[in-house]
Motif scaffolding. Structure first.
Motif, mmCIF file in Angstrom:
data_model
loop_
_atom_site.group_PDB
_atom_site.id
_atom_site.type_symbol
_atom_site.label_atom_id
_atom_site.label_comp_id
_atom_site.label_asym_id
_atom_site.label_seq_id
_atom_site.Cartn_x
_atom_site.Cartn_y
_atom_site.Cartn_z
ATOM 1 N N GLU A 54 0.676 -1.356 -0.029
ATOM 2 C CA GLU A 54 0.185 -0.305 -0.014
ATOM 3 C C GLU A 54 0.814 1.262 -0.082
ATOM 4 O OE1 GLU A 54 0.193 -1.566 4.101
ATOM 5 O OE2 GLU A 54 0.007 -2.438 2.162
ATOM 6 N N PHE A 55 2.097 1.210 0.551
ATOM 7 C CA PHE A 55 3.035 2.345 0.334
ATOM 8 C C PHE A 55 3.368 2.948 -0.850
ATOM 9 C CE2 PHE A 55 3.334 0.997 4.801
ATOM 10 C CZ PHE A 55 3.185 1.902 5.681
ATOM 11 N N PHE A 56 3.210 1.971 -1.973
ATOM 12 C CA PHE A 56 3.615 2.364 -3.170
ATOM 13 C C PHE A 56 2.333 2.306 -3.964
ATOM 14 C CE2 PHE A 56 4.985 -1.939 -3.220
ATOM 15 C CZ PHE A 56 4.328 -2.422 -4.300
ATOM 16 N N LEU A 57 1.551 1.608 -4.020
ATOM 17 C CA LEU A 57 0.198 1.337 -4.693
ATOM 18 C C LEU A 57 -0.643 2.563 -4.375
ATOM 19 C CD1 LEU A 57 -0.676 -2.502 -4.547
ATOM 20 C CD2 LEU A 57 0.375 -1.233 -6.559
ATOM 21 N N SER A 58 -0.751 3.053 -3.427
ATOM 22 C CA SER A 58 -1.507 4.302 -3.018
ATOM 23 C C SER A 58 -1.161 5.422 -4.071
ATOM 24 C CB SER A 58 -1.268 4.885 -1.764
ATOM 25 O OG SER A 58 0.224 5.133 -1.770
ATOM 26 N N HIS A 59 -0.127 5.674 -4.571
ATOM 27 C CA HIS A 59 0.242 6.444 -5.709
ATOM 28 C C HIS A 59 0.083 5.757 -6.932
ATOM 29 C CE1 HIS A 59 2.590 9.249 -3.305
ATOM 30 N NE2 HIS A 59 2.935 9.899 -4.290
ATOM 31 N N GLY A 60 0.278 4.473 -7.267
ATOM 32 C CA GLY A 60 0.553 3.831 -8.511
ATOM 33 C C GLY A 60 -0.962 3.691 -9.240
ATOM 34 N N HIS A 61 -2.022 3.359 -8.296
ATOM 35 C CA HIS A 61 -3.447 3.357 -8.642
ATOM 36 C C HIS A 61 -4.006 4.567 -9.183
ATOM 37 C CE1 HIS A 61 -4.890 4.909 -4.979
ATOM 38 N NE2 HIS A 61 -6.308 5.071 -5.675
ATOM 39 N N LEU A 62 -3.335 5.781 -9.190
ATOM 40 C CA LEU A 62 -3.632 6.905 -9.425
ATOM 41 C C LEU A 62 -3.097 7.318 -10.895
ATOM 42 C CD1 LEU A 62 -3.850 9.074 -6.357
ATOM 43 C CD2 LEU A 62 -5.676 7.964 -7.490
ATOM 44 N N SER A 63 -2.189 6.519 -11.275
ATOM 45 C CA SER A 63 -1.247 6.846 -12.571
ATOM 46 C C SER A 63 -1.248 5.596 -13.577
ATOM 47 C CB SER A 63 0.093 7.184 -12.131
ATOM 48 O OG SER A 63 0.717 7.406 -13.174
ATOM 49 N N LEU A 64 -1.152 5.981 -14.715
ATOM 50 C CA LEU A 64 -0.785 4.914 -15.947
ATOM 51 C C LEU A 64 0.613 4.754 -16.024
ATOM 52 C CD1 LEU A 64 -3.247 5.820 -18.945
ATOM 53 C CD2 LEU A 64 -3.530 4.112 -16.790
ATOM 54 N N PHE A 65 1.430 5.411 -15.148
ATOM 55 C CA PHE A 65 2.687 5.007 -15.319
ATOM 56 C C PHE A 65 3.106 3.801 -14.911
ATOM 57 C CE2 PHE A 65 6.848 4.675 -12.954
ATOM 58 C CZ PHE A 65 7.576 5.330 -13.804
ATOM 59 N N GLY A 66 2.717 3.023 -13.961
ATOM 60 C CA GLY A 66 3.104 1.517 -13.978
ATOM 61 C C GLY A 66 2.582 0.790 -15.102
ATOM 62 N N PRO A 67 1.256 0.917 -15.429
ATOM 63 C CA PRO A 67 0.862 0.055 -16.688
ATOM 64 C C PRO A 67 1.591 0.300 -18.135
ATOM 65 C CG PRO A 67 -1.156 1.018 -15.481
ATOM 66 C CD PRO A 67 0.192 1.709 -14.784
ATOM 67 N N ILE A 68 2.171 1.618 -18.073
ATOM 68 C CA ILE A 68 2.917 1.683 -19.379
ATOM 69 C C ILE A 68 4.114 1.041 -19.561
ATOM 70 C CG2 ILE A 68 3.991 3.724 -20.499
ATOM 71 C CD1 ILE A 68 2.075 5.691 -19.772
ATOM 72 N N LEU A 69 4.818 1.311 -18.260
ATOM 73 C CA LEU A 69 6.144 0.521 -18.165
ATOM 74 C C LEU A 69 6.059 -1.154 -18.226
ATOM 75 C CD1 LEU A 69 7.133 3.124 -17.390
ATOM 76 C CD2 LEU A 69 8.539 2.166 -15.766
ATOM 77 N N ALA A 70 5.078 -1.722 -17.743
ATOM 78 C CA ALA A 70 4.567 -3.014 -17.185
ATOM 79 C C ALA A 70 4.287 -3.662 -18.893
ATOM 80 C CB ALA A 70 3.719 -3.466 -16.461
ATOM 81 N N LEU A 71 3.509 -3.019 -19.467
ATOM 82 C CA LEU A 71 2.963 -3.273 -20.857
ATOM 83 C C LEU A 71 3.951 -3.295 -21.865
ATOM 84 C CD1 LEU A 71 0.452 -4.170 -22.656
ATOM 85 C CD2 LEU A 71 0.100 -1.804 -22.941
ATOM 86 N N THR A 72 4.825 -2.213 -21.860
ATOM 87 C CA THR A 72 5.925 -2.049 -22.788
ATOM 88 C C THR A 72 6.966 -3.356 -22.563
ATOM 89 O OG1 THR A 72 6.072 0.238 -22.688
ATOM 90 C CG2 THR A 72 8.000 -0.803 -23.528
ATOM 91 N N SER A 73 7.207 -3.631 -21.201
ATOM 92 C CA SER A 73 8.074 -4.704 -20.924
ATOM 93 C C SER A 73 7.405 -6.149 -21.477
ATOM 94 C CB SER A 73 8.483 -4.858 -19.447
ATOM 95 O OG SER A 73 9.232 -5.969 -19.434
ATOM 96 N N ARG A 74 6.272 -6.255 -21.397
ATOM 97 C CA ARG A 74 5.441 -7.563 -21.972
ATOM 98 C C ARG A 74 5.466 -7.679 -23.235
ATOM 99 N NH1 ARG A 74 1.293 -6.840 -18.875
ATOM 100 N NH2 ARG A 74 1.801 -8.243 -17.023
ATOM 101 N N LEU A 75 5.377 -6.331 -23.925
ATOM 102 C CA LEU A 75 5.118 -6.491 -25.334
ATOM 103 C C LEU A 75 6.519 -6.639 -25.995
ATOM 104 C CD1 LEU A 75 2.321 -3.566 -26.084
ATOM 105 C CD2 LEU A 75 2.316 -6.047 -26.120
ATOM 106 N N THR A 76 7.601 -5.920 -25.314
ATOM 107 C CA THR A 76 8.881 -6.084 -26.195
ATOM 108 C C THR A 76 9.850 -7.211 -25.533
ATOM 109 O OG1 THR A 76 9.830 -4.529 -24.320
ATOM 110 C CG2 THR A 76 8.722 -3.477 -26.578
ATOM 111 N N HIS A 77 9.290 -7.860 -24.559
ATOM 112 C CA HIS A 77 10.010 -8.675 -23.938
ATOM 113 C C HIS A 77 11.374 -8.552 -23.632
ATOM 114 C CE1 HIS A 77 7.327 -11.817 -25.390
ATOM 115 N NE2 HIS A 77 7.426 -11.241 -26.744
ATOM 116 N N LEU A 78 11.503 -7.000 -23.297
ATOM 117 C CA LEU A 78 12.574 -6.584 -22.580
ATOM 118 C C LEU A 78 12.575 -6.825 -20.999
ATOM 119 C CD1 LEU A 78 13.488 -3.232 -24.295
ATOM 120 C CD2 LEU A 78 14.950 -4.961 -24.160
#
Length: 495
Positions: free
Chosen positions: A55-79
């Protein structure tokens, strides 16, 4: 964005400036506020990570697409995610310089003014924005890495009256950083008022009818108390009465210079130069008034987290661009060496500032299995040799230990930990509901580097989930510590 005043986007030059900025200011994984943002992306990519105290980082994380952008990029590029983060940092750095270029094209007709400003801003990208607690651009990736260039793109669209593009950039800014977009919306309103005043046209603004819906909830007219008060007041820059005289100079001097820019006609500028200079004045003055008001009574403590003075992040950035453009136009015309004489010393100075800020780390921390920084190397060992669901106890003041170079435990080790005092305290200052949990955890691990085996047993009796610890110093007798190197130990906590 548009190519106002003709000409193509100088991609090669901007790429060269991006490389120069990377060399001058460096890049660091998981430092400072990245400790809050990076774990969100890593947990989205690998949900089994961080099973405890997330909760100490998801409190910020659920308000932003920052995390999803990075996670999706890694998943799509396999980097690998660390390489994905680094690539996005380069892209956002290029985007930042590109957005500066477009804003300069909107304000200056003079090529020497534009390029002088570009060289100067490249040299000082990591400078602090007065006492806001922010740098113009961070040498690590956070949501601000996206929101700052998007804000400049939106501002350029507003100045050039390309409102669809400005609207798209504003929506994207809101998607990655809801707090920073509030300042952009306020500035857009200021520019609208300036434009309406200039044309003497009275219009209704339907959007204002729903402004009340944007007001935050969970704010009360009561003084902060207990653990929340401790977390809130640890951010002294929230309160104007804590600002020193030089902080006030850093806040008022930009407004005075921008007022001078507005009042006079300057060679090599376009109409947007004056409009932007003037718009920054009420933008800053209203922010100062709001800061004074919020600091006037303890009953307004709950509103201090709105941080109205963060507007000076954008004001400082605009000042750097406009001032260096004027210097370039008036001093470097027919004397190109003047631009170099200005930008090179600034770049050298910022190069050494970057070194002193992270003295124990490589200037550019490329993803690797090892590091020359002993603390980071310890965290990489933790990542590679402990279970994904391991929960760690770390000294709650570790963030300021000599040698850590403010590298966050969670972001690099990819393991859960009890709350730390400094960085998680910043989260608590924005999310009061976490205050009691934060205080209990940070108190429980205060001085952990000097705990005995019995102290760790007592800690485990209080927090049964923890199973490992990292210690800066000598490992206590009676504990199994598979890693002991360069002044750090990683130990299993006995039952």
């Amino acid at each position: 964005m548009t190519q106002s005043q003709g000409g193509k986007l100088p991609i090669l030059r901007l790429g060269g400036l991006t490389a120069a900025a990377l060399f001058i200011h460096g890049y660091h994984l998981g430092v400072e506020d990245a400790e809050i943002y990076i774990p969100t992306a890593k947990k989205l990519l690998h949900p089994a990570l961080y099973p405890y105290a997330s909760e100490f980082f998801l409190s910020h994380g659920h308000l932003s697409l920052f995390g999803p952008i990075l996670a999706l990029t890694s998943r799509l590029t396999h980097l690998p995610i660390d390489w994905t983060i680094f690539v996005w940092y380069i892209l956002t750095l290029f985007g930042m310089l590109t957005s500066c270029w477009f804003l300069l094209k909107a304000c200056f007709s003079s090529p020497q003014a534009r390029w002088c400003a570009m060289l100067v801003v490249t040299a000082v990208l990591a400078m602090p924005a007065t006492n806001t607690g922010l740098l113009l651009i961070d040498p690590y990736i956070t949501a601000r890495s996206f929101s700052t260039p998007l804000t400049l793109f939106a501002l350029t669209g507003l100045l050039e009256r390309k409102y669809m593009l400005a609207g798209i950039a504003t929506v994207l800014t809101a998607a990655v950083h809801p707090q920073m977009v509030a300042y952009l919306i306020f500035l857009a309103f200021v520019l609208w008022v300036v434009e309406r005043s200039r044309t003497r046209v009275r219009e209704r603004v339907p959007a204002l009818a729903g402004a009340a819906a944007l007001l935050p909830t969970g704010f009360y007219l009561i003084p902060a108390s207990g653990p929340y008060r401790e977390a809130l007041y640890s951010r002294d820059y929230f309160f104007l009465y804590n600002w020193t005289w030089y902080h006030w100079v850093g806040m008022l001097a930009p407004l005075a210079i921008l007022a001078l820019f507005w009042r006079r006609s300057w060679r090599g500028t376009l109409p947007s130069f004056g409009r932007l200079s003037f718009a920054m004045l009420p933008f800053g003055i209203v922010s100062i008034a709001a800061g004074v008001f919020l600091a006037s009574s303890p009953s307004l403590d709950m509103f201090a987290r709105l941080q109205p003075l963060r507007t000076f992040h954008l004001i400082t950035l605009v000042l750097v661009l406009l001032l260096s453009g004027i210097v370039g136009e008036y001093l470097s015309k027919d004397r190109p060496w003047v631009t170099a004489a200005l930008a090179v010393p600034l770049a050298i100075g910022m190069f050494f500032v970057a070194h002193e800020t992270y003295p124990n780390s490589p200037r550019i921390e490329l993803p690797s299995q090892t590091s020359s920084n002993a603390w980071v190397n310890t965290l990489l060992w933790v990542r590679n040799h402990t279970p994904e669901d391991a929960v760690f106890a770390v000294d709650s003041r570790y963030f300021m230990d000599t040698g850590t170079d403010v590298h966050g435990f969670r972001s690099i080790s990819e393991r859960s930990s009890l709350a730390d005092y400094f960085k998680d305290g910043g989260v608590v200052s924005l999310f009061p509901g976490l205050a009691d949990e934060w205080k209990q955890m940070s108190n429980a691990t205060y001085g952990l580097n000097h705990f005995s085996a019995d102290d760790f047993r007592k800690l485990k009796s209080e927090y049964s989930a923890i199973s490992w610890t990292t210690i800066h110093g000598t490992a206590p007798a009676g504990m199994v510590c598979p890693y002991q190197q360069d002044g750090y130990a990683v130990c299993q906590i006995p039952n």
